[in-house]
Design a protein around this motif. Structure first.
Motif, PDB file in Angstrom:
ATOM      1  N   MET A 647       0.838  -1.197   0.000  1.00  0.00           N
ATOM      2  CA  MET A 647       0.000   0.000   0.000  1.00  0.00           C
ATOM      3  C   MET A 647       0.878   1.254   0.000  1.00  0.00           C
ATOM      4  SD  MET A 647      -3.380  -0.608   2.101  1.00  0.00           S
ATOM      5  CE  MET A 647      -4.001  -2.131   2.685  1.00  0.00           C
ATOM      6  N   PHE A 648       1.978   1.188   0.767  1.00  0.00           N
ATOM      7  CA  PHE A 648       2.897   2.339   0.785  1.00  0.00           C
ATOM      8  C   PHE A 648       3.536   2.555  -0.577  1.00  0.00           C
ATOM      9  CE2 PHE A 648       3.957   1.963   5.595  1.00  0.00           C
ATOM     10  CZ  PHE A 648       2.699   2.447   5.882  1.00  0.00           C
ATOM     11  N   THR A 649       3.844   1.452  -1.273  1.00  0.00           N
ATOM     12  CA  THR A 649       4.458   1.594  -2.592  1.00  0.00           C
ATOM     13  C   THR A 649       3.544   2.427  -3.494  1.00  0.00           C
ATOM     14  OG1 THR A 649       5.386  -0.579  -2.265  1.00  0.00           O
ATOM     15  CG2 THR A 649       5.517   0.313  -4.488  1.00  0.00           C
ATOM     16  N   ILE A 650       2.265   2.140  -3.435  1.00  0.00           N
ATOM     17  CA  ILE A 650       1.327   2.892  -4.280  1.00  0.00           C
ATOM     18  C   ILE A 650       1.290   4.358  -3.860  1.00  0.00           C
ATOM     19  CG2 ILE A 650      -1.086   3.153  -4.916  1.00  0.00           C
ATOM     20  CD1 ILE A 650      -1.417   0.234  -4.749  1.00  0.00           C
ATOM     21  N   TRP A 697       3.171  16.692   1.475  1.00  0.00           N
ATOM     22  CA  TRP A 697       4.377  17.219   2.111  1.00  0.00           C
ATOM     23  C   TRP A 697       4.921  16.319   3.236  1.00  0.00           C
ATOM     24  CZ3 TRP A 697       8.351  19.652   0.820  1.00  0.00           C
ATOM     25  CH2 TRP A 697       9.207  20.194   1.782  1.00  0.00           C
ATOM     26  N   PRO A 698       4.056  15.883   4.186  1.00  0.00           N
ATOM     27  CA  PRO A 698       4.579  15.010   5.254  1.00  0.00           C
ATOM     28  C   PRO A 698       5.157  13.699   4.720  1.00  0.00           C
ATOM     29  CG  PRO A 698       2.369  15.765   5.768  1.00  0.00           C
ATOM     30  CD  PRO A 698       2.630  16.159   4.351  1.00  0.00           C
ATOM     31  N   LEU A 699       4.635  13.267   3.571  1.00  0.00           N
ATOM     32  CA  LEU A 699       5.150  12.025   2.998  1.00  0.00           C
ATOM     33  C   LEU A 699       6.563  12.232   2.441  1.00  0.00           C
ATOM     34  CD1 LEU A 699       4.534   9.093   2.177  1.00  0.00           C
ATOM     35  CD2 LEU A 699       3.694   9.966   0.021  1.00  0.00           C
ATOM     36  N   TYR A 700       6.780  13.369   1.762  1.00  0.00           N
ATOM     37  CA  TYR A 700       8.128  13.649   1.254  1.00  0.00           C
ATOM     38  C   TYR A 700       9.114  13.731   2.423  1.00  0.00           C
ATOM     39  CZ  TYR A 700       5.426  15.032  -2.866  1.00  0.00           C
ATOM     40  OH  TYR A 700       4.549  15.050  -3.918  1.00  0.00           O
ATOM     41  N   GLN A 701       8.639  14.305   3.505  1.00  0.00           N
ATOM     42  CA  GLN A 701       9.512  14.373   4.693  1.00  0.00           C
ATOM     43  C   GLN A 701       9.887  12.979   5.169  1.00  0.00           C
ATOM     44  OE1 GLN A 701       7.096  16.790   7.317  1.00  0.00           O
ATOM     45  NE2 GLN A 701       8.757  18.275   7.424  1.00  0.00           N
ATOM     46  N   ALA A 702       8.873  12.102   5.209  1.00  0.00           N
ATOM     47  CA  ALA A 702       9.129  10.739   5.679  1.00  0.00           C
ATOM     48  C   ALA A 702      10.052   9.991   4.726  1.00  0.00           C
ATOM     49  CB  ALA A 702       7.811   9.997   5.832  1.00  0.00           C
ATOM     50  N   LEU A 703      10.034  10.407   3.448  1.00  0.00           N
ATOM     51  CA  LEU A 703      10.881   9.731   2.457  1.00  0.00           C
ATOM     52  C   LEU A 703      12.326  10.206   2.550  1.00  0.00           C
ATOM     53  CD1 LEU A 703       8.666   9.885  -0.755  1.00  0.00           C
ATOM     54  CD2 LEU A 703       9.347   7.852   0.485  1.00  0.00           C
ATOM     55  N   PHE A 704      12.487  11.522   2.694  1.00  0.00           N
ATOM     56  CA  PHE A 704      13.836  12.073   2.508  1.00  0.00           C
ATOM     57  C   PHE A 704      14.464  12.732   3.728  1.00  0.00           C
ATOM     58  CE2 PHE A 704      11.681  12.384  -1.689  1.00  0.00           C
ATOM     59  CZ  PHE A 704      12.373  11.352  -2.289  1.00  0.00           C
ATOM     60  N   PHE A 705      13.649  13.190   4.662  1.00  0.00           N
ATOM     61  CA  PHE A 705      14.246  14.003   5.736  1.00  0.00           C
ATOM     62  C   PHE A 705      14.209  13.374   7.117  1.00  0.00           C
ATOM     63  CE2 PHE A 705      12.479  17.152   2.635  1.00  0.00           C
ATOM     64  CZ  PHE A 705      13.701  17.427   2.038  1.00  0.00           C
ATOM     65  N   ARG A 706      13.327  12.372   7.329  1.00  0.00           N
ATOM     66  CA  ARG A 706      13.205  11.884   8.699  1.00  0.00           C
ATOM     67  C   ARG A 706      14.191  10.762   8.995  1.00  0.00           C
ATOM     68  NH1 ARG A 706       6.941  10.821   9.495  1.00  0.00           N
ATOM     69  NH2 ARG A 706       7.783   9.243  10.904  1.00  0.00           N
ATOM     70  N   GLN A 707      14.563  10.668  10.258  1.00  0.00           N
ATOM     71  CA  GLN A 707      15.512   9.625  10.651  1.00  0.00           C
ATOM     72  C   GLN A 707      14.905   8.644  11.661  1.00  0.00           C
ATOM     73  OE1 GLN A 707      18.177   9.102   9.149  1.00  0.00           O
ATOM     74  NE2 GLN A 707      18.199  11.006   7.990  1.00  0.00           N
ATOM     75  N   ASP A 708      13.731   8.964  12.170  1.00  0.00           N
ATOM     76  CA  ASP A 708      13.164   8.117  13.230  1.00  0.00           C
ATOM     77  C   ASP A 708      12.676   6.778  12.661  1.00  0.00           C
ATOM     78  OD1 ASP A 708      10.261   8.428  12.395  1.00  0.00           O
ATOM     79  OD2 ASP A 708      10.922  10.518  12.568  1.00  0.00           O
ATOM     80  N   LYS A 709      12.217   5.923  13.568  1.00  0.00           N
ATOM     81  CA  LYS A 709      11.818   4.575  13.141  1.00  0.00           C
ATOM     82  C   LYS A 709      10.532   4.564  12.323  1.00  0.00           C
ATOM     83  CE  LYS A 709      13.550   1.638  16.825  1.00  0.00           C
ATOM     84  NZ  LYS A 709      12.985   1.254  18.115  1.00  0.00           N
ATOM     85  N   LYS A 711       9.821   6.475   9.862  1.00  0.00           N
ATOM     86  CA  LYS A 711       9.968   7.018   8.502  1.00  0.00           C
ATOM     87  C   LYS A 711       9.712   5.918   7.459  1.00  0.00           C
ATOM     88  CE  LYS A 711      14.830   6.213   7.587  1.00  0.00           C
ATOM     89  NZ  LYS A 711      15.287   6.062   6.289  1.00  0.00           N
ATOM     90  N   MET A 712       9.646   6.340   6.211  1.00  0.00           N
ATOM     91  CA  MET A 712       9.420   5.348   5.162  1.00  0.00           C
ATOM     92  C   MET A 712      10.700   4.535   4.979  1.00  0.00           C
ATOM     93  SD  MET A 712       6.871   4.656   3.197  1.00  0.00           S
ATOM     94  CE  MET A 712       5.863   5.932   2.479  1.00  0.00           C
ATOM     95  N   PRO A 713      10.610   3.196   4.885  1.00  0.00           N
ATOM     96  CA  PRO A 713      11.827   2.397   4.693  1.00  0.00           C
ATOM     97  C   PRO A 713      12.566   2.802   3.409  1.00  0.00           C
ATOM     98  CG  PRO A 713       9.893   1.000   5.005  1.00  0.00           C
ATOM     99  CD  PRO A 713       9.401   2.400   4.965  1.00  0.00           C
ATOM    100  N   SER A 714      13.901   2.870   3.480  1.00  0.00           N
ATOM    101  CA  SER A 714      14.679   3.372   2.328  1.00  0.00           C
ATOM    102  C   SER A 714      14.479   2.524   1.082  1.00  0.00           C
ATOM    103  CB  SER A 714      16.160   3.380   2.655  1.00  0.00           C
ATOM    104  OG  SER A 714      16.364   3.858   3.932  1.00  0.00           O
ATOM    105  N   SER A 715      14.362   1.194   1.281  1.00  0.00           N
ATOM    106  CA  SER A 715      14.218   0.338   0.102  1.00  0.00           C
ATOM    107  C   SER A 715      12.953   0.733  -0.651  1.00  0.00           C
ATOM    108  CB  SER A 715      14.136  -1.123   0.534  1.00  0.00           C
ATOM    109  OG  SER A 715      13.073  -1.275   1.436  1.00  0.00           O
ATOM    110  N   LEU A 716      11.929   1.041   0.111  1.00  0.00           N
ATOM    111  CA  LEU A 716      10.666   1.402  -0.519  1.00  0.00           C
ATOM    112  C   LEU A 716      10.792   2.747  -1.238  1.00  0.00           C
ATOM    113  CD1 LEU A 716       7.282   0.610   0.944  1.00  0.00           C
ATOM    114  CD2 LEU A 716       7.568   2.805  -0.125  1.00  0.00           C
ATOM    115  N   THR A 717      11.572   3.648  -0.649  1.00  0.00           N
ATOM    116  CA  THR A 717      11.775   4.945  -1.282  1.00  0.00           C
ATOM    117  C   THR A 717      12.407   4.759  -2.658  1.00  0.00           C
ATOM    118  OG1 THR A 717      12.183   5.833   0.911  1.00  0.00           O
ATOM    119  CG2 THR A 717      12.823   7.217  -0.936  1.00  0.00           C
ATOM    120  N   LEU A 718      13.486   3.973  -2.681  1.00  0.00           N
ATOM    121  CA  LEU A 718      14.191   3.756  -3.952  1.00  0.00           C
ATOM    122  C   LEU A 718      13.274   3.112  -4.989  1.00  0.00           C
ATOM    123  CD1 LEU A 718      17.667   2.552  -2.692  1.00  0.00           C
ATOM    124  CD2 LEU A 718      17.066   4.755  -3.745  1.00  0.00           C
TER     125      LEU A 718
END
Ligand SMILES: O=c1ccn([C@@H]2O[C@H](COP(=O)(O)OP(=O)(O)O[C@H]3O[C@H](CO)[C@@H](O)[C@H](O)[C@H]3O)[C@@H](O)[C@H]2O)c(=O)[nH]1
Ligand SMILES: [Mn+2]
Length: 735
Positions: A647-650, A697-709, A711-718
């Protein structure tokens, strides 16, 4: 009018100002029609750019309009109710019906036993004649820890119930009550009693949480009640005999509280489960409860709550009875649905999970159309209607005559006889789950059951008092919200695909307004396509500078601008009126976008697979256990992603795709020095894309700027960057 001397037990008020609202709605409708005229008369000709995209947008707009019409049905006839409990008490105090209360739980790891017994204690302590009150805990996990907790609660109740009555305690969930009162520094009698009962509660809590943590009971604990022996044959959560224990038998003269007053009946119950038999989730549990309680106490009123909520008002049974016992208006009332409040919502509700507008507006609208839906909990039913009785004029609002004679059987005999009713095979070749009891076949057993009761000629009542009568929990992470909405939208869509389709099954049986109301929920899942289309295609066409909307300078722009601004301004006003904030409304728009493009899509696919027989029914129980740092982020209103999910991928691909299209507009305006004609042609599309980017906007933050647990997993971001780039490239080069 009514017979002489008749004074009603409840009153119904129609909402004022609906004429103005109707005019407003008509003006939007005219706008929508103009949009259709525009779409129809301006279709690009064969060979022209964007012809199919145009037709697709037209279809999406038709869909949104259909959906909008359904939502209107929920706003045109709103009614509000109030009750007169003192009149009820004067007339019927000694003739009250018996009330059987069902509390459902299904998993001690995600529904902690302490939470469950707080629910139980809050309803055990209702201000109602105790000899007429029976509480059943249905434990679909068949957990001995939950049983142990209930056993403890049955002891604590002996102190708690008289304490509540003596000090008129509200709310009567001990946990909520102790939280609401800071420690008393006084040394008077009341303060002493407060400290004493609080200490008792805390000791009990310690024992229960310790047992739950160990996930095991000590021999000593097990030896304290014969009921534990029923676990000797227990194999697993999906494989065990019926376990049934009457912990307090209200008929027993020894079942007294510490003041010497009788106690309500309290029953622990886990129906039989075997791997080869489908158990039909909550609906199955409720049907078994209906049968077992019919044997033990046979209350004419059935009240059910989930284990994640507590009664916040000890008067609720009396309030409900006002709707059932009115001499003139109660004959056709099958159930009384109360509204629910939530204790863990934050100010701006990042997940918009409290259903503000549904609770404050839409259910009132359904009520005005002849019946609010049954929403699964916080509800009072007549037993006979829940069991499938059709409406006839003979149904009476006089209850006392129907009271069963006191059963002569011992509680042991009752237990033995009731167990048979909860076996896996009991429902074979019967109407249970079809015409009798709650309906099977969809995870929204509540909606389909309520609809079918109304189609049998009954009405229902929605009661939404200022002080909410029940307080529950909302999920606090995005994955949980998405899964919950998938279950609901899938369930409602399955109703549409079944013989209970509100469009024809209910035709002529309920009002058109009510039909449209039900349709709105059934159409949730298929709405994913229109939303995905509308939020992707116009943005993609920005990459090629192809316009799909009227120019800013054209007159056709006006209906678009009017419909969009009127609809959204009204929705904002309604949200604020329901007690929300502006930011809360903005958050709601985001969450609905995410739910529509992910939960609804998966729900649609799953529902089709299930109807075609390719997959089995499921009911994903929402977790009520909360990690500390998750909870901290929730309090700060930060979106919680955490683990990967399709669901997050979409959602992420969708957000990035729009971002890339937005970059293209920026490039066009800055580097390519596009002129005013570009803006004029593309205004609507650019606006749509910009809004989607802003909302994400909060989603872009979770993708690129957040460091907490969270946040969006990096593999999913890529992965999502890859998908979004691929989609944009394919679109540009394959067109
Ligand atoms: O096999 C099962 C699964 C669930 N439950 C109980 O059902 C209730 C609702 O489950 P929950 O995970 O809390 O789902 P929600 O989405 O919060 O529930 C809403 O939606 C359900 C329909 O999907 C309704 O039944 C509920 O009343 C309504 O509160 C809980 O008390 C569970 O213990 C069972 O008894 N047996
Ligand atoms: Mn719940």
């Amino acid at each position: 009018m009514g017979s002489e001397g008749y004074v009603p037990l409840f009153e119904t008020k129609k909402v004022k100002g609906s004429v103005i609202y109707k005019l407003f709605a008509v003006s939007i409708f005219v706008g929508i029609c103009l949009i259709f005229v525009y779409r129809f008369s301006h279709i690009p000709r064969e060979g022209e750019d964007g012809r199919w995209a145009w037709i697709g947008l037209f279809a999406a707009e038709l869909w949104f309009s259909l959906f909008w019409v359904c939502t209107q049905a929920l706003r045109w006839n709103r009614v509000y109710r109030c009750t007169f409990k003192d009149r009820l008490s004067q007339r019927y105090e000694v003739e009250f019906p018996r009330v059987d209360i069902f509390v459902c739980t299904a998993d001690p790891t995600i529904e902690p036993p302490m939470m469950v017994i707080n629910t139980v204690l809050s309803v055990l302590a209702y201000d109602y004649p105790t000899e007429k009150l029976s509480v059943y805990l249905s434990d679909d996990a068949g957990s001995d820890i939950t049983f142990y907790a209930l056993l403890e609660a049955s002891h604590f109740a002996k102190e708690w119930i008289p304490y509540c009555k003596k000090f008129r305690v509200e709310p009567r969930s001990p946990e909520a009550y102790f939280l609401s009162i800071s420690d008393q520094n006084d040394v008077n009698e009341e303060a002493k009693e407060f400290e004493a009962i609080k200490k008792l509660y805390e000791d009990m809590e310690n024992r229960i949480t310790r047992a739950a943590k160990r996930d095991q009971l000590t021999e000593e604990q097990r030896s304290k009640h014969k009921g534990f022996s029923q676990w000797d044959s227990y194999s697993s959560i999906r494989d065990h005999d019926t376990i049934l224990q009457i912990l307090i038998d209200g008929r027993d003269p020894n079942a007294r509280d510490i003041e010497g007053y009788p106690l309500p009946t309290l029953v622990y119950f886990a129906r039989e489960k075997r791997p080869q038999y489908p158990h039909n989730f909550k609906a199955g549990a409720m049907n078994a409860l209906i049968r077992v309680s019919g044997k033990i106490s046979n209350g004419q009123i059935i009240h059910n709550v989930d284990c994640d909520m507590y009664s916040n008002n000890s008067q609720s049974v009396r309030n409900a009875l006002c709707f059932f016992m009115d001499e003139e208006k109660s004959q056709e009332v099958a159930f009384v649905q109360f509204s629910e409040g939530f204790k863990n919502v934050t100010k701006n509700e990042i997940y918009s999970s409290s259903f503000r507008v549904s609770i404050e507006v839409e259910f009132h609208g359904m009520d005005g159309n002849g019946g609010t839906p049954y929403i699964g909990s916080c509800c009072f039913h007549r037993r006979d209607t829940l069991c499938g009785r059709k409406f006839d004029k003979e149904c009476t609002s006089k209850w006392y005559k129907e009271n069963d004679p006191e059963s002569e059987e011992s509680s042991h005999e009752l237990e033995a006889k009731s167990k048979v009713l909860a076996s896996c095979t009991y429902e074979e070749n019967t109407q249970w789950g079809k015409e009798t009891g709650l309906k099977y076949g969809t995870p929204v057993e509540d909606m389909i059951t309520g609809l079918s009761i109304q189609c049998k000629g009954w009405k229902s009542v929605y009661f939404n008092p200022e002080r909410k009568a029940f307080i529950g929990l909302v999920p606090i992470t995005l994955p949980q919200i998405l899964v919950q909405h998938k279950r609901w939208s899938e369930g409602n869509f399955l109703i549409l695909l079944s013989k209970y389709n509100p469009a024809w099954y209910a035709l002529g049986k309920i009002s058109l307004g009510l039909q449209l109301g039900y349709l709105k929920w059934s159409l949730w899942a298929p709405s994913c396509f229109a939303t995905l289309y509308y939020s992707i295609i116009p943005s993609l066409y920005l990459l090629q500078d192809i316009s799909l909307f009227p120019q800013y300078s054209s007159l056709w722009f006006i209906p678009f601008a009017y419909v969009i601004s009127a609809k959204y301004s009204y929705s904002l006003v309604e949200f604020l009126w329901s007690g929300g904030t502006i930011l809360g409304w903005w958050n709601e728009q985001r969450i609905w976008l995410y739910i529509r493009i992910s939960s609804y899509l998966f729900a649609f696919i799953d529902a089709i697979l299930k109807t075609a027989g390719f997959s089995d029914e499921a009911f994903a129980i929402t977790s009520k256990v909360i990690d500390e740092d998750v909870s901290e982020r929730y309090q700060k209103e930060i979106l919680e992603f955490g683990a990967s999910s399709p669901m997050f991928t979409i959602i992420t691909t969708h957000a990035l795709l729009n971002f890339f299209c937005f970059l293209r507009v920026v490039k066009k305006l800055t580097m390519d020095a596009a002129d005013i004609r570009y803006l004029d042609r593309m205004a609507m599309q650019i606006l749509l894309c910009v809004v989607i980017v802003l909302i994400n906007w909060p989603l872009y933050q979770a993708l690129f700027f957040r460091q907490d647990k969270g946040k969006m997993p990096s593999s999913l971001t890529l992965q999502s960057i890859g998908f979004a780039l691929l989609a944009c490239t394919c679109f540009v080069y394959l067109q």
